[in-house]
Design a protein around this motif. Structure first.
Motif, PDB file in Angstrom:
ATOM      1  N   UNK A  46       2.920 -41.521 -32.204  1.00  0.00           N
ATOM      2  CA  UNK A  46       4.316 -41.273 -32.571  1.00  0.00           C
ATOM      3  C   UNK A  46       5.062 -40.759 -31.339  1.00  0.00           C
ATOM      4  N   UNK A  47       6.187 -41.402 -31.033  1.00  0.00           N
ATOM      5  CA  UNK A  47       6.990 -41.056 -29.860  1.00  0.00           C
ATOM      6  C   UNK A  47       8.244 -40.309 -30.291  1.00  0.00           C
ATOM      7  N   UNK A  48       8.640 -39.330 -29.497  1.00  0.00           N
ATOM      8  CA  UNK A  48       9.875 -38.572 -29.736  1.00  0.00           C
ATOM      9  C   UNK A  48      10.909 -39.009 -28.717  1.00  0.00           C
ATOM     10  N   UNK A  49      11.897 -39.803 -29.128  1.00  0.00           N
ATOM     11  CA  UNK A  49      12.862 -40.353 -28.173  1.00  0.00           C
ATOM     12  C   UNK A  49      13.678 -39.280 -27.466  1.00  0.00           C
ATOM     13  N   UNK A  50      13.964 -39.536 -26.204  1.00  0.00           N
ATOM     14  CA  UNK A  50      14.814 -38.697 -25.382  1.00  0.00           C
ATOM     15  C   UNK A  50      15.879 -39.582 -24.730  1.00  0.00           C
ATOM     16  N   UNK A  51      16.792 -38.960 -24.031  1.00  0.00           N
ATOM     17  CA  UNK A  51      17.814 -39.710 -23.315  1.00  0.00           C
ATOM     18  C   UNK A  51      17.273 -40.138 -21.954  1.00  0.00           C
ATOM     19  N   UNK A  52      17.500 -41.402 -21.595  1.00  0.00           N
ATOM     20  CA  UNK A  52      17.039 -41.908 -20.302  1.00  0.00           C
ATOM     21  C   UNK A  52      17.774 -41.234 -19.159  1.00  0.00           C
ATOM     22  N   UNK A  53      17.122 -41.172 -17.991  1.00  0.00           N
ATOM     23  CA  UNK A  53      17.805 -40.712 -16.787  1.00  0.00           C
ATOM     24  C   UNK A  53      17.439 -41.639 -15.631  1.00  0.00           C
ATOM     25  N   UNK A 161       2.850 -64.082 -14.168  1.00  0.00           N
ATOM     26  CA  UNK A 161       2.923 -62.634 -14.287  1.00  0.00           C
ATOM     27  C   UNK A 161       2.494 -62.212 -15.687  1.00  0.00           C
ATOM     28  N   UNK A 162       2.071 -60.963 -15.810  1.00  0.00           N
ATOM     29  CA  UNK A 162       1.711 -60.404 -17.113  1.00  0.00           C
ATOM     30  C   UNK A 162       2.977 -59.827 -17.737  1.00  0.00           C
ATOM     31  N   UNK A 163       3.529 -60.501 -18.732  1.00  0.00           N
ATOM     32  CA  UNK A 163       4.823 -60.134 -19.306  1.00  0.00           C
ATOM     33  C   UNK A 163       4.673 -59.332 -20.595  1.00  0.00           C
ATOM     34  N   UNK A 164       5.652 -58.446 -20.822  1.00  0.00           N
ATOM     35  CA  UNK A 164       5.817 -57.849 -22.143  1.00  0.00           C
ATOM     36  C   UNK A 164       6.232 -58.933 -23.118  1.00  0.00           C
ATOM     37  N   UNK A 165       7.207 -59.740 -22.741  1.00  0.00           N
ATOM     38  CA  UNK A 165       7.568 -60.927 -23.502  1.00  0.00           C
ATOM     39  C   UNK A 165       8.698 -60.772 -24.502  1.00  0.00           C
ATOM     40  N   UNK A 166       9.048 -59.528 -24.840  1.00  0.00           N
ATOM     41  CA  UNK A 166      10.170 -59.284 -25.752  1.00  0.00           C
ATOM     42  C   UNK A 166      10.865 -57.998 -25.301  1.00  0.00           C
ATOM     43  N   UNK A 167      11.141 -57.937 -23.999  1.00  0.00           N
ATOM     44  CA  UNK A 167      11.539 -56.675 -23.384  1.00  0.00           C
ATOM     45  C   UNK A 167      13.045 -56.450 -23.448  1.00  0.00           C
ATOM     46  N   UNK A 168      13.564 -56.361 -24.668  1.00  0.00           N
ATOM     47  CA  UNK A 168      14.950 -55.934 -24.807  1.00  0.00           C
ATOM     48  C   UNK A 168      14.970 -54.397 -24.854  1.00  0.00           C
ATOM     49  N   UNK A 169      16.153 -53.823 -24.775  1.00  0.00           N
ATOM     50  CA  UNK A 169      16.258 -52.372 -24.626  1.00  0.00           C
ATOM     51  C   UNK A 169      15.644 -51.608 -25.793  1.00  0.00           C
ATOM     52  N   UNK A 170      15.646 -52.194 -26.995  1.00  0.00           N
ATOM     53  CA  UNK A 170      15.078 -51.517 -28.155  1.00  0.00           C
ATOM     54  C   UNK A 170      13.573 -51.376 -28.102  1.00  0.00           C
ATOM     55  N   UNK A 171      12.923 -52.112 -27.214  1.00  0.00           N
ATOM     56  CA  UNK A 171      11.476 -52.014 -27.071  1.00  0.00           C
ATOM     57  C   UNK A 171      11.064 -51.149 -25.881  1.00  0.00           C
ATOM     58  N   UNK A 172      12.028 -50.407 -25.347  1.00  0.00           N
ATOM     59  CA  UNK A 172      11.761 -49.382 -24.327  1.00  0.00           C
ATOM     60  C   UNK A 172      12.130 -48.039 -24.941  1.00  0.00           C
ATOM     61  N   UNK A 173      11.146 -47.187 -25.152  1.00  0.00           N
ATOM     62  CA  UNK A 173      11.375 -45.858 -25.728  1.00  0.00           C
ATOM     63  C   UNK A 173      11.271 -44.838 -24.604  1.00  0.00           C
ATOM     64  N   UNK A 174      12.325 -44.052 -24.439  1.00  0.00           N
ATOM     65  CA  UNK A 174      12.329 -42.981 -23.443  1.00  0.00           C
ATOM     66  C   UNK A 174      11.847 -41.711 -24.125  1.00  0.00           C
ATOM     67  N   UNK A 175      10.843 -41.085 -23.571  1.00  0.00           N
ATOM     68  CA  UNK A 175      10.233 -39.948 -24.247  1.00  0.00           C
ATOM     69  C   UNK A 175       9.651 -38.983 -23.225  1.00  0.00           C
ATOM     70  N   UNK A 176       9.307 -37.765 -23.683  1.00  0.00           N
ATOM     71  CA  UNK A 176       8.588 -36.812 -22.847  1.00  0.00           C
ATOM     72  C   UNK A 176       9.492 -35.909 -22.035  1.00  0.00           C
ATOM     73  N   UNK A 177       8.848 -34.990 -21.307  1.00  0.00           N
ATOM     74  CA  UNK A 177       9.537 -34.053 -20.425  1.00  0.00           C
ATOM     75  C   UNK A 177       8.628 -33.793 -19.218  1.00  0.00           C
ATOM     76  N   UNK A 178       8.906 -34.400 -18.064  1.00  0.00           N
ATOM     77  CA  UNK A 178      10.060 -35.232 -17.752  1.00  0.00           C
ATOM     78  C   UNK A 178      10.038 -36.568 -18.505  1.00  0.00           C
ATOM     79  N   UNK A 179      11.200 -37.167 -18.596  1.00  0.00           N
ATOM     80  CA  UNK A 179      11.360 -38.400 -19.368  1.00  0.00           C
ATOM     81  C   UNK A 179      10.630 -39.551 -18.680  1.00  0.00           C
ATOM     82  N   UNK A 180       9.990 -40.377 -19.483  1.00  0.00           N
ATOM     83  CA  UNK A 180       9.399 -41.615 -18.983  1.00  0.00           C
ATOM     84  C   UNK A 180       9.590 -42.704 -20.025  1.00  0.00           C
ATOM     85  N   UNK A 181       9.474 -43.944 -19.591  1.00  0.00           N
ATOM     86  CA  UNK A 181       9.624 -45.090 -20.480  1.00  0.00           C
ATOM     87  C   UNK A 181       8.271 -45.477 -21.059  1.00  0.00           C
TER      88      UNK A 181
END
Length: 274
Positions: A46-53, A161-181
């Motif tokens: 379970x990820x806790x979303x944060x704001x990207x920087x 290349x090794x692709x994610x394949x559906x890499x729209x912004x909704x599939x990138x979760x920014x989380x943690x402290x410091x923030x990471x994707x």
């Protein structure tokens, strides 16, 4: 301990998506959501979303370059253990059973034609639009739009290349402290690295310019990459035409014309930040 996130899946989908996540995690680049179980449903951390920087975005670009450079054995290659099941990940992308001759043959035959044919059969694309798109598909399939991978992929010795394949912004979760994707919901496969980057731009990603800067610093993109953004956005736009109808026909045709003319963001390519 935080309870896992249970993601309901259609039959067989949990195992496919888990295989894609593990394949991406094994690249040693981007952080990928951890798989905790993959029976009938998918159990994920379970990820806790944060704001990207900006620093996190630049780090994502560097990590994505490394993920891509881990490579795949051929165009359209699925994650190990999922060969032959006919589709990939959350987006259920069709996968070729044998290696295509080149990127153009793969992209036209396996990422564009199935969706454009279905949209035409559904009456969403009229005859004139279909003819225009077919002309472009023929040139793509013949290799007229083939182009180099970024530097790290080229030096790795991998064609794809090794692709994610559906890499729209909704599939990138920014989380943690410091923030990471953290990446979620892949349709992982072997493809062209520029496809993931173009997908990030299609619907906008926070601090995309920093992602691109980090990527380009780690793995310089081939000359003319900006002019190919529309080319790599044709697939998701074709999917949206099929799924959501007429409202995406005009953006698809605009992208097709830019792809045919080799025009990029400076001439109005789809997506912000390019």
């Amino acid at each position: 301990m935080t309870a896992p996130w249970r993601k309901p899946c259609p039959p067989g989908q949990a195992a496919r998506e888990a295989a894609g996540l593990r394949w991406l995690a094994g690249a040693g680049g981007c952080r990928v959501v951890r798989v905790l179980g993959a029976e009938d449903d998918l159990l994920l951390e379970r990820l806790s979303p944060r704001r990207a920087d900006a620093p996190a975005a630049e780090a994502l670009g560097v990590a994505l370059a490394r993920t891509h450079a881990a490579g795949a054995p051929w165009w359209g290659a699925p994650p190990p253990g999922t060969e032959g099941d006919g589709q990939l990940g959350a987006a259920a992308l069709p996968t070729p059973s044998t290696p295509p001759a080149g990127w153009g043959a793969f992209y036209a035959g396996w990422r564009l034609q199935p969706y454009l044919r279905a949209a035409r059969d559904a009456g969403t694309l009229d005859a004139a639009a279909s003819q225009e798109l077919d002309r472009l598909l023929s040139r793509i399939a013949d290799g007229h739009h083939d182009h180099d991978q970024p530097a790290l992929v080229r030096s790795s010795g991998h064609v794809a290349a090794r692709l994610h394949g559906d890499l729209w912004s909704g599939n990138v979760v920014w989380t943690g402290d410091p923030v990471e994707a953290v990446l979620i919901d892949p349709a992982a496969h072997g493809g062209h690295a520029e496809t993931d980057l173009a997908m990030l731009a299609l619907f906008g990603l926070p601090h995309l310019e920093h992602v691109l800067a980090g990527y380009h610093e780690a793995s310089p993109l081939a000359d003319g990459w900006r002019e190919r953004v529309a080319l790599h956005q044709l697939h998701p736009l074709a999917v949206h035409v099929l799924l959501f109808g007429d409202s995406y026909v005009a953006p698809l045709l605009q992208a097709a014309r830019r792809a045919a003319e080799g025009r990029g963001r400076d001439s109005g390519a789809v997506g912000p930040g390019w």
